[in-house]
Design a protein around this motif. Structure first.
Motif, mmCIF file in Angstrom:
data_model
loop_
_atom_site.group_PDB
_atom_site.id
_atom_site.type_symbol
_atom_site.label_atom_id
_atom_site.label_comp_id
_atom_site.label_asym_id
_atom_site.label_seq_id
_atom_site.Cartn_x
_atom_site.Cartn_y
_atom_site.Cartn_z
ATOM 1 N N TYR A 23 0.822 -0.935 -0.343
ATOM 2 C CA TYR A 23 -0.236 -0.151 0.110
ATOM 3 C C TYR A 23 1.183 0.863 -0.110
ATOM 4 C CZ TYR A 23 -3.623 3.609 0.977
ATOM 5 O OH TYR A 23 -4.246 3.722 0.850
ATOM 6 N N ALA A 24 1.671 0.773 0.910
ATOM 7 C CA ALA A 24 2.891 2.908 0.847
ATOM 8 C C ALA A 24 3.556 2.374 -0.362
ATOM 9 C CB ALA A 24 3.898 2.108 2.027
ATOM 10 N N TYR A 27 1.147 4.662 -2.754
ATOM 11 C CA TYR A 27 0.636 5.151 -2.996
ATOM 12 C C TYR A 27 1.899 5.895 -3.156
ATOM 13 C CZ TYR A 27 -0.300 10.108 -0.362
ATOM 14 O OH TYR A 27 -0.432 11.128 -0.063
ATOM 15 N N VAL A 30 2.077 6.276 -6.677
ATOM 16 C CA VAL A 30 1.277 7.465 -7.304
ATOM 17 C C VAL A 30 1.652 9.224 -7.406
ATOM 18 C CG1 VAL A 30 -1.120 8.211 -7.565
ATOM 19 C CG2 VAL A 30 -0.750 5.392 -7.400
ATOM 20 N N ARG A 31 2.054 8.939 -6.076
ATOM 21 C CA ARG A 31 2.301 10.620 -6.415
ATOM 22 C C ARG A 31 3.673 10.723 -7.167
ATOM 23 N NH1 ARG A 31 -0.644 14.475 -2.752
ATOM 24 N NH2 ARG A 31 1.188 14.695 -2.081
ATOM 25 N N LEU A 81 -6.795 2.459 4.085
ATOM 26 C CA LEU A 81 -7.808 3.650 3.142
ATOM 27 C C LEU A 81 -8.570 4.523 4.000
ATOM 28 C CD1 LEU A 81 -9.593 0.920 0.344
ATOM 29 C CD2 LEU A 81 -8.057 3.510 0.150
ATOM 30 N N GLU A 84 -5.404 6.314 5.229
ATOM 31 C CA GLU A 84 -5.408 7.535 5.007
ATOM 32 C C GLU A 84 -6.572 8.754 5.233
ATOM 33 O OE1 GLU A 84 -5.039 8.480 -0.204
ATOM 34 O OE2 GLU A 84 -5.176 6.276 0.778
ATOM 35 N N ARG A 88 -5.624 12.304 5.364
ATOM 36 C CA ARG A 88 -6.376 13.734 5.463
ATOM 37 C C ARG A 88 -7.024 14.916 5.679
ATOM 38 N NH1 ARG A 88 -8.558 12.309 0.987
ATOM 39 N NH2 ARG A 88 -8.568 9.688 1.100
ATOM 40 N N LEU A 95 -0.494 13.775 2.917
ATOM 41 C CA LEU A 95 -1.128 13.689 1.600
ATOM 42 C C LEU A 95 -2.248 13.976 0.708
ATOM 43 C CD1 LEU A 95 -2.949 10.492 4.224
ATOM 44 C CD2 LEU A 95 -0.759 10.289 2.911
#
Length: 181
Positions: A23-24, A27, A30-31, A81, A84, A88, A95
């Motif tokens: 997951y990390a 993420y 994607v960033r 999820l 996160e 946020r 994030l």
């Protein structure tokens, strides 16, 4: 008891660590590659996503391919999820992404395109899809935090509240904005 579930506590821990790790990594990638990596997809992009899903499944479950391991992995991903979203909501900025202004009036903002990693041809495609026939019809074009491009056309003035988190909104011509807000 654990063996009847098909997973030991140590195997469950490895599933959780694998899910958190992938997951990390997802993420961060994607960033690094930008929000456009998740926007409109070509046929090849869809095939890659299917392959990524398979890879993700193998990493999360490892050699523990049981129903219990699958439930632990799935629960971990859903927990990530939720975590996160909670982070946020605290608006840490770590994030959260801001929208990116791509057009202000009829002017295409090259800096915005570069920052968003959007090609000018991709922007023109989105303008055509929005029914724009002439660049003078455009009030603003924005890359949203979802990776989609929003096109607002001229006509009624824009409420500044709608552009609250959009950097460089001062570049939008004043005659396109509601006054005094």
């Amino acid at each position: 008891m654990w063996h009847s579930l098909g997973i030991t506590p140590v195997e469950a821990l490895w599933v959780v660590l694998g899910a958190v790790g992938i997951y990390a990594a997802f993420y961060l990638m994607v960033r690094a590659f930008g929000l456009r990596a998740l926007a409109t997809w070509s046929t090849l992009d869809k095939a890659v996503v299917i392959a990524l899903g398979s890879l993700l499944g193998r990493v999360v479950l490892g050699y523990t391919t049981t129903l219990a391991a699958g439930v632990v992995g799935l629960a971990t991903l859903f927990a990530m999820l939720r975590l996160e979203r909670w982070v946020r909501e605290k608006d840490s900025g770590f994030l959260s992404s801001n929208p990116i202004l791509l057009m202000a009036g009829s002017e295409v903002l090259q800096d915005g395109l570069k920052k968003a990693r959007v090609l000018e041809d991709e922007l023109y495609f989105k303008l055509r899809a929005a029914g724009v026939r002439n660049l003078n019809e455009v009030a603003v074009a924005i890359l949203e935090t979802t990776g989609d491009i929003t096109v607002l056309r001229r006509g009624q003035r824009i409420d500044p509240l709608l552009l609250r988190r959009v950097p460089n909104r001062h570049l939008i011509p004043a005659d396109l904005m509601l006054p005094g807000q």
